[in-house]
Write an enzyme that holds these catalytic residues in place. Sequence first.
Site, PDB file in Angstrom:
ATOM      1  N   HIS A 199       0.646 -31.083   6.053  1.00  0.00           N
ATOM      2  CA  HIS A 199       0.153 -29.949   6.854  1.00  0.00           C
ATOM      3  C   HIS A 199       1.196 -28.843   7.002  1.00  0.00           C
ATOM      4  O   HIS A 199       0.856 -27.669   7.147  1.00  0.00           O
ATOM      5  CB  HIS A 199      -0.326 -30.421   8.233  1.00  0.00           C
ATOM      6  CG  HIS A 199       0.769 -30.755   9.194  1.00  0.00           C
ATOM      7  ND1 HIS A 199       1.518 -31.904   9.099  1.00  0.00           N
ATOM      8  CD2 HIS A 199       1.259 -30.076  10.271  1.00  0.00           C
ATOM      9  CE1 HIS A 199       2.410 -31.941  10.076  1.00  0.00           C
ATOM     10  NE2 HIS A 199       2.284 -30.841  10.795  1.00  0.00           N
ATOM     11  N   ASP A 200       2.479 -29.184   6.929  1.00  0.00           N
ATOM     12  CA  ASP A 200       3.544 -28.183   7.084  1.00  0.00           C
ATOM     13  C   ASP A 200       4.207 -27.809   5.763  1.00  0.00           C
ATOM     14  O   ASP A 200       5.315 -27.266   5.762  1.00  0.00           O
ATOM     15  CB  ASP A 200       4.618 -28.716   8.035  1.00  0.00           C
ATOM     16  CG  ASP A 200       4.315 -28.404   9.501  1.00  0.00           C
ATOM     17  OD1 ASP A 200       3.459 -27.535   9.762  1.00  0.00           O
ATOM     18  OD2 ASP A 200       4.937 -29.034  10.378  1.00  0.00           O
ATOM     19  N   LYS A 203       6.163 -24.582   5.094  1.00  0.00           N
ATOM     20  CA  LYS A 203       7.489 -24.305   5.667  1.00  0.00           C
ATOM     21  C   LYS A 203       8.579 -24.331   4.606  1.00  0.00           C
ATOM     22  O   LYS A 203       9.717 -23.917   4.874  1.00  0.00           O
ATOM     23  CB  LYS A 203       7.799 -25.306   6.776  1.00  0.00           C
ATOM     24  CG  LYS A 203       7.015 -25.042   8.053  1.00  0.00           C
ATOM     25  CD  LYS A 203       7.423 -25.969   9.179  1.00  0.00           C
ATOM     26  CE  LYS A 203       6.656 -25.623  10.457  1.00  0.00           C
ATOM     27  NZ  LYS A 203       7.004 -26.547  11.564  1.00  0.00           N
ATOM     28  N   HIS A 228       3.419 -19.942   7.399  1.00  0.00           N
ATOM     29  CA  HIS A 228       3.478 -21.223   6.687  1.00  0.00           C
ATOM     30  C   HIS A 228       2.095 -21.820   6.466  1.00  0.00           C
ATOM     31  O   HIS A 228       1.898 -22.612   5.551  1.00  0.00           O
ATOM     32  CB  HIS A 228       4.380 -22.220   7.428  1.00  0.00           C
ATOM     33  CG  HIS A 228       3.744 -22.921   8.578  1.00  0.00           C
ATOM     34  ND1 HIS A 228       3.621 -22.357   9.833  1.00  0.00           N
ATOM     35  CD2 HIS A 228       3.202 -24.164   8.681  1.00  0.00           C
ATOM     36  CE1 HIS A 228       3.046 -23.215  10.650  1.00  0.00           C
ATOM     37  NE2 HIS A 228       2.770 -24.325   9.983  1.00  0.00           N
ATOM     38  N   HIS A 252      -4.439 -26.068  10.734  1.00  0.00           N
ATOM     39  CA  HIS A 252      -4.004 -26.953  11.820  1.00  0.00           C
ATOM     40  C   HIS A 252      -3.513 -26.202  13.047  1.00  0.00           C
ATOM     41  O   HIS A 252      -3.283 -26.806  14.098  1.00  0.00           O
ATOM     42  CB  HIS A 252      -2.943 -27.951  11.323  1.00  0.00           C
ATOM     43  CG  HIS A 252      -1.622 -27.325  10.970  1.00  0.00           C
ATOM     44  ND1 HIS A 252      -1.397 -26.688   9.772  1.00  0.00           N
ATOM     45  CD2 HIS A 252      -0.442 -27.262  11.643  1.00  0.00           C
ATOM     46  CE1 HIS A 252      -0.151 -26.263   9.725  1.00  0.00           C
ATOM     47  NE2 HIS A 252       0.461 -26.600  10.856  1.00  0.00           N
ATOM     48  N   HIS A 253      -3.350 -24.878  12.941  1.00  0.00           N
ATOM     49  CA  HIS A 253      -2.973 -24.075  14.113  1.00  0.00           C
ATOM     50  C   HIS A 253      -4.136 -23.234  14.637  1.00  0.00           C
ATOM     51  O   HIS A 253      -3.926 -22.364  15.502  1.00  0.00           O
ATOM     52  CB  HIS A 253      -1.778 -23.174  13.794  1.00  0.00           C
ATOM     53  CG  HIS A 253      -0.464 -23.891  13.834  1.00  0.00           C
ATOM     54  ND1 HIS A 253       0.045 -24.450  14.994  1.00  0.00           N
ATOM     55  CD2 HIS A 253       0.444 -24.158  12.853  1.00  0.00           C
ATOM     56  CE1 HIS A 253       1.208 -25.020  14.732  1.00  0.00           C
ATOM     57  NE2 HIS A 253       1.464 -24.874  13.429  1.00  0.00           N
ATOM     58  N   ASP A 281      -0.769 -33.002  15.639  1.00  0.00           N
ATOM     59  CA  ASP A 281       0.409 -32.148  15.493  1.00  0.00           C
ATOM     60  C   ASP A 281       0.951 -31.721  16.857  1.00  0.00           C
ATOM     61  O   ASP A 281       2.160 -31.776  17.108  1.00  0.00           O
ATOM     62  CB  ASP A 281       0.038 -30.926  14.657  1.00  0.00           C
ATOM     63  CG  ASP A 281       1.227 -30.021  14.366  1.00  0.00           C
ATOM     64  OD1 ASP A 281       2.286 -30.545  13.983  1.00  0.00           O
ATOM     65  OD2 ASP A 281       1.089 -28.795  14.515  1.00  0.00           O
TER      66      ASP A 281
END
Length: 336
Positions: A199-200, A203, A228, A252-253, A281
Amino acid sequence: MADWVIVVDDNLTNLKMAGHALSKNGMRVTALRSGQALLDYVSANGAPDLILLDIIMPQMDGFQTLVRLRELEQGRPQTPVIFLTADETEEAEMRGLSLGAMDFIRKPFLPDVLALRVRHIIDLSHLQEDLSQEVEKKTRENEELFFDVVSALAASIDAKDTYTNGHSSRVADYARQIAHRYGYSPQREKEVYMMGLLHDVGKIGIPDAIINKPARLSDDEYAIIKTHTVMGARILSNIKKMPSLVYGARWHHERYDGKGYPDCLVGKEIPEEARIIAVADAYDAMTSRRSYRDARPQDFVRRELQNGKGSQFDPVFADIMLAMMDEDTDFNMREK
């Protein structure tokens, strides 16, 4: 071990002729007189390598028997069936083949030809089974390799941030637990786990100085780190094997009330897997150390999840996370 053939025919002469021809060619033979006898025998003793099945029989003909046999075999490999028949009509042959019969042998049959055709079908069936097992083996090996690559990539992402070691794997694990409790199949659980691991991934393109800044981010820095999500989705869109990986990275954000980023999606516009990962998260972010604060205590995390239901989080998945916390009386679900 000798190949095993069941011969089903209500005519005793045909049974003896077929049995003799097959036995002479090294096959083990079981002779039965009716379709029901076949179904009962297979239920009690398992399936043979092949079934020779007469079509015209009293009570239950060969077609009806094959239909019942396939129902009995649901979820298991199908036993090859060859029909024995005196019916030479095209209609009978079409019906048999449409039901899944491998071949037709006309009566009266030549014993040696019968044995050769049975041997041919059994060998073909074994070859198909071996090929299927080899494909499954290679598929598992490829999946394991893919998982290893994903895990290594997730570890490299976490390594960029001094303060979030293991974050991706914990998010993946929490997300899988939520998905399991919600009723996902094992395959979908695995997909959610993969989404959590990556998910990240975006980054990778964020400067280390921003990720590891030992203070709160400025507005400009925060705008950079928010990219990201889009960057991660762009990276993962190239993985054609699992296109759903994009969901976790890009969304996811997002917030349930539409105030998240990057697309300001609302409620169920947000893919379900992303709503699961959002809860996982946020939970791990609160229970992990950051450069500017220590890990939050469990009662604080509980209040945040409760207060965020319906605004930041999908209330269904927030409730599942809260239930997981209720069971975690020793507060083991956190960064160690």
